[in-house]
Scaffold this active site. Structure first.
Site, PDB file in Angstrom:
ATOM      1  CE1 TYR A 159      -3.342   2.788   0.484  1.00 14.75           C
ATOM      2  CE2 TYR A 159      -2.013   3.623   2.272  1.00 14.75           C
ATOM      3  CZ  TYR A 159      -3.017   3.744   1.447  1.00 14.75           C
ATOM      4  OH  TYR A 159      -3.949   5.071   1.443  1.00 14.75           O
ATOM      5  CE  LYS A 163      -2.647   6.823  -1.934  1.00 11.74           C
ATOM      6  NZ  LYS A 163      -3.861   7.157  -2.538  1.00 11.74           N
TER       7      LYS A 163
HETATM    8  N1  LIG Z   1      -8.436   6.629   5.108  1.00 11.43           N
HETATM    9  C1  LIG Z   1      -7.517   7.321   5.436  1.00 11.43           C
HETATM   10  O1  LIG Z   1      -7.317   7.355   6.604  1.00 11.43           O
HETATM   11  C2  LIG Z   1      -6.533   7.830   4.389  1.00 11.43           C
HETATM   12  C3  LIG Z   1      -5.428   8.668   4.636  1.00 11.43           C
HETATM   13  C4  LIG Z   1      -4.457   8.942   3.914  1.00 11.43           C
HETATM   14  C5  LIG Z   1      -4.857   8.919   2.275  1.00 11.43           C
HETATM   15  N2  LIG Z   1      -5.895   8.202   2.144  1.00 11.43           N
HETATM   16  C6  LIG Z   1      -6.216   8.244   0.649  1.00 11.43           C
HETATM   17  O2  LIG Z   1      -7.567   8.606   0.336  1.00 11.43           O
HETATM   18  C7  LIG Z   1      -8.147   8.109  -0.665  1.00 11.43           C
HETATM   19  C8  LIG Z   1      -9.517   7.741  -0.375  1.00 11.43           C
HETATM   20  O3  LIG Z   1      -9.694   6.731   0.976  1.00 11.43           O
HETATM   21  P1  LIG Z   1     -10.679   6.297   1.673  1.00 11.43           P
HETATM   22  O4  LIG Z   1     -10.268   6.098   2.898  1.00 11.43           O
HETATM   23  O5  LIG Z   1     -11.964   7.219   1.408  1.00 11.43           O
HETATM   24  O6  LIG Z   1     -10.956   4.900   0.881  1.00 11.43           O
HETATM   25  P2  LIG Z   1     -12.299   4.236   0.426  1.00 11.43           P
HETATM   26  O7  LIG Z   1     -11.881   2.752   0.189  1.00 11.43           O
HETATM   27  O8  LIG Z   1     -13.480   4.461   1.445  1.00 11.43           O
HETATM   28  O9  LIG Z   1     -12.651   5.082  -0.907  1.00 11.43           O
HETATM   29  C9  LIG Z   1     -11.882   4.741  -2.079  1.00 11.43           C
HETATM   30  C10 LIG Z   1     -12.928   4.696  -3.233  1.00 11.43           C
HETATM   31  O10 LIG Z   1     -12.117   4.355  -4.390  1.00 11.43           O
HETATM   32  C11 LIG Z   1     -13.145   3.452  -5.120  1.00 11.43           C
HETATM   33  N3  LIG Z   1     -12.133   2.595  -5.969  1.00 11.43           N
HETATM   34  C12 LIG Z   1     -11.506   1.527  -5.504  1.00 11.43           C
HETATM   35  N4  LIG Z   1     -10.972   0.880  -6.658  1.00 11.43           N
HETATM   36  C13 LIG Z   1     -11.519   1.609  -7.710  1.00 11.43           C
HETATM   37  C14 LIG Z   1     -11.386   1.422  -9.180  1.00 11.43           C
HETATM   38  N5  LIG Z   1     -10.523   0.348  -9.439  1.00 11.43           N
HETATM   39  N6  LIG Z   1     -12.030   2.141  -9.893  1.00 11.43           N
HETATM   40  C15 LIG Z   1     -12.671   3.226  -9.396  1.00 11.43           C
HETATM   41  N7  LIG Z   1     -12.885   3.365  -8.052  1.00 11.43           N
HETATM   42  C16 LIG Z   1     -12.428   2.537  -7.325  1.00 11.43           C
HETATM   43  C17 LIG Z   1     -13.753   2.581  -3.931  1.00 11.43           C
HETATM   44  O11 LIG Z   1     -15.078   2.080  -4.601  1.00 11.43           O
HETATM   45  C18 LIG Z   1     -14.208   3.680  -3.050  1.00 11.43           C
HETATM   46  O12 LIG Z   1     -15.304   4.275  -3.084  1.00 11.43           O
HETATM   47  C19 LIG Z   1      -7.393   6.720  -1.107  1.00 11.43           C
HETATM   48  O13 LIG Z   1      -6.573   7.253  -2.085  1.00 11.43           O
HETATM   49  C20 LIG Z   1      -6.472   6.660   0.161  1.00 11.43           C
HETATM   50  O14 LIG Z   1      -5.044   6.161  -0.256  1.00 11.43           O
HETATM   51  C21 LIG Z   1      -6.817   7.640   2.889  1.00 11.43           C
HETATM   52  C1  LIG Z   2      -2.274  -2.467  16.783  1.00 23.21           C
HETATM   53  C2  LIG Z   2      -3.817  -2.690  17.005  1.00 23.21           C
HETATM   54  C3  LIG Z   2      -3.906  -2.886  18.526  1.00 23.21           C
HETATM   55  C4  LIG Z   2      -4.417  -1.234  16.540  1.00 23.21           C
HETATM   56  C5  LIG Z   2      -4.464  -1.299  14.990  1.00 23.21           C
HETATM   57  C6  LIG Z   2      -4.764   0.070  14.355  1.00 23.21           C
HETATM   58  C7  LIG Z   2      -4.637   0.076  12.838  1.00 23.21           C
HETATM   59  C8  LIG Z   2      -5.759  -0.706  12.152  1.00 23.21           C
HETATM   60  C9  LIG Z   2      -4.574   1.689  12.389  1.00 23.21           C
HETATM   61  C10 LIG Z   2      -3.434   2.172  13.131  1.00 23.21           C
HETATM   62  C11 LIG Z   2      -3.019   3.383  12.256  1.00 23.21           C
HETATM   63  C12 LIG Z   2      -3.939   3.074  11.054  1.00 23.21           C
HETATM   64  C13 LIG Z   2      -3.490   3.740   9.644  1.00 23.21           C
HETATM   65  C14 LIG Z   2      -3.161   5.436   9.878  1.00 23.21           C
HETATM   66  O1  LIG Z   2      -4.094   6.012  10.498  1.00 23.21           O
HETATM   67  C15 LIG Z   2      -2.911   5.937   8.378  1.00 23.21           C
HETATM   68  C16 LIG Z   2      -3.441   5.147   7.451  1.00 23.21           C
HETATM   69  C17 LIG Z   2      -3.032   6.015   6.098  1.00 23.21           C
HETATM   70  C18 LIG Z   2      -3.991   5.862   4.891  1.00 23.21           C
HETATM   71  O2  LIG Z   2      -3.393   6.234   3.559  1.00 23.21           O
HETATM   72  C19 LIG Z   2      -4.734   4.584   4.834  1.00 23.21           C
HETATM   73  C20 LIG Z   2      -5.090   3.971   6.101  1.00 23.21           C
HETATM   74  C21 LIG Z   2      -4.059   3.916   7.184  1.00 23.21           C
HETATM   75  C22 LIG Z   2      -2.867   2.940   6.599  1.00 23.21           C
HETATM   76  C23 LIG Z   2      -4.414   3.472   8.751  1.00 23.21           C
HETATM   77  C24 LIG Z   2      -5.080   2.145   8.444  1.00 23.21           C
HETATM   78  C25 LIG Z   2      -5.361   1.663   9.950  1.00 23.21           C
HETATM   79  C26 LIG Z   2      -4.344   1.924  10.812  1.00 23.21           C
HETATM   80  C27 LIG Z   2      -2.939   0.989  10.490  1.00 23.21           C
END
Ligand SMILES: NC(=O)c1ccc[n+]([C@@H]2O[C@H](COP(=O)([O-])OP(=O)(O)OC[C@H]3O[C@@H](n4cnc5c(N)ncnc54)[C@H](O)[C@@H]3O)[C@@H](O)[C@H]2O)c1
Ligand SMILES: CC(C)CCC[C@@H](C)[C@H]1CC[C@H]2[C@@H]3[C@H](O)C=C4C[C@@H](O)CC[C@]4(C)[C@H]3CC[C@]12C
EC number: 1.1.1.-
Length: 369
Positions: A159, A163
């Protein structure tokens, strides 16, 4: 080629517009971008909530599509002024294969860039992640760092690797000539751990707590800070960046911005308790109940079980060596780059972010019973 943004009747495309962040970006655009004329929402899975958006003055077009299919992306992009690319496969639990993660996150992003170039779309905002920086595999802390803080960004997990590669593609594409001869302007936003309404992991942890009799057991030392940012503020940053990219292309093009707000610096678990406590859960222990080596052993066992069971079923618990390492390594940001470059101020205070998230958790809670 799409008209100049000056035309004031803008067409936006949001990829992943039905995801956790994507839905907030879509709603924020509808509320806060007065020049919006058409909003295209591109996602693998379209949500039924999109129907309610179609009654407003902005034309809302839902497009079911896959970012790995270049022709689908190009068709959705044609005529758009701005693309906000949030679609991605967010998987740190081993649900998808490394190949699939790469296809969606890297090839999908390349397809979005090529679609902009081919169709003449000039502005591309990419949702990157804090994970393109860290935590790295060496477990080095990143304490209140900013976009210029030196840090050894070394990854092995599919992952963060995907990214980081995708972000690099987006930044390198800045300045490429698009159809019509003008330059593409790109930038990348790096949220830390996003929370707020729709956060699935928070909901999973809540249900885990309910199964454990209303308790969660501390696993991570309270001193390990984990960066968090409210989804509404992340969405607002996307909207602002998209709005300002044309006027400030020379300054913002090819730049990265951490997403930040006034959320407090806390450990992952203590931060979650800000929302889970008002929902009736408590966190047991002021220190981790299990030593780190034992937790790591359990995490490795989970990974082994996942591998053994894969032919039969998908076993993907929250705890694995990667998630444990991320949760157990300090990673927090302190920056004002977005404020300096495009005037960003968080739209939601910490109190409001907290209240909205709790309200959502409680509403979900009662609807689940
Ligand atoms: N959730 C977090 O904490 C977090 C933190 C940093 C960055 N991000 C980034 O933010 C973005 C959104 O994350 P999220 O948490 O909303 O995730 P999410 O899984 O809720 O949303 C991702 C969306 O992308 C769509 N998708 C996946 N594969 C696809 C494909 N092949 N074609 C078209 N659509 C597709 C999914 O259906 C979904 O609706 C991602 O790029 C993720 O890397 C998320
Ligand atoms: C060790 C266990 C007791 C707790 C597990 C928590 C774990 C699932 C959480 C901790 C941190 C979280 C990630 C972090 O907030 C940031 C991101 C960046 C984003 O791009 C995608 C999601 C992610 C990886 C979170 C995923 C869930 C994590 C690892």
């Amino acid at each position: 080629m799409a008209d100049s943004v000056q035309a004031q009747k803008l067409v936006y495309l949001v990829t992943g517009g039905c995801g956790f962040l994507g839905e907030h970006v879509v709603r924020m655009l509808l509320q806060r971008e007065p020049r919006l004329h058409e909003l295209r929402i591109f996602d693998l899975h379209l949500g039924s909530w999109l129907e309610e958006l179609k009654t407003g003055t902005v034309q809302v077009t839902a497009i079911q599509g896959d970012v790995t299919q270049a022709h689908e992306v190009a068709a959705a992009t044609a005529g758009a002024h701005v693309v906000i690319h949030t679609a991605g496969l967010v998987d740190v639990f081993g649900r998808a294969s490394p190949k699939t993660i790469h296809e969606v996150n890297v090839q999908g992003t390349q397809n979005v860039i090529e679609a902009c170039v081919q169709t003449g779309t000039r502005f591309l905002v990419y949702t990157s992640s804090m994970e393109v920086v860290g935590p790295n595999i060496k477990g080095h802390p990143f304490y209140r760092g900013n976009e210029d803080t030196p840090y050894e960004a070394v990854h092995r997990h599919p992952y963060p690797c995907s990214k980081a590669l995708a972000e690099q593609l987006v930044l390198e594409a800045n300045g490429r000539e698009v159809r019509g001869g003008l330059p593409l302007v790109t930038c990348a936003l790096r949220p830390t751990g996003i929370y707020g309404e729709g956060h699935q992991i928070m909901r999973d942890i809540y249900h885990q707590g309910l199964r454990l009799g209303g308790r969660l057991f501390r696993a991570i030392p309270a001193s390990v800070e984990h960066g968090r940012v409210y989804v509404g503020n992340v969405a607002w940053m996307h909207v602002l960046v998209a709005r300002e990219l044309e006027q400030r292309a020379a300054l913002m093009g090819g730049q990265v911005y951490f997403c930040y707000d006034k959320s407090p610096y806390k450990s992952y678990e203590d931060f979650n308790m800000e929302f889970l406590r008002p929902c009736g859960l408590r966190l047991v222990g002021t220190r981790p109940l299990l030593p780190y080596w034992l937790l790591m052993l359990l995490a490795v066992l989970n990974a082994l079980l996942q591998w053994l069971l894969r032919p039969l079923l998908l076993y993907a618990p929250l705890l694995n060596p990667y998630t444990l390492a991320v949760a157990n390594t300090t990673f927090t940001v302190s920056t004002n780059k977005a404020q300096r470059h495009f005037g960003y101020e968080p739209l939601f205070s910490w109190e409001e972010s907290r209240t909205r998230t709790i309200r959502w958790m409680q509403a979900k809670d009662s609807s689940a019973q």
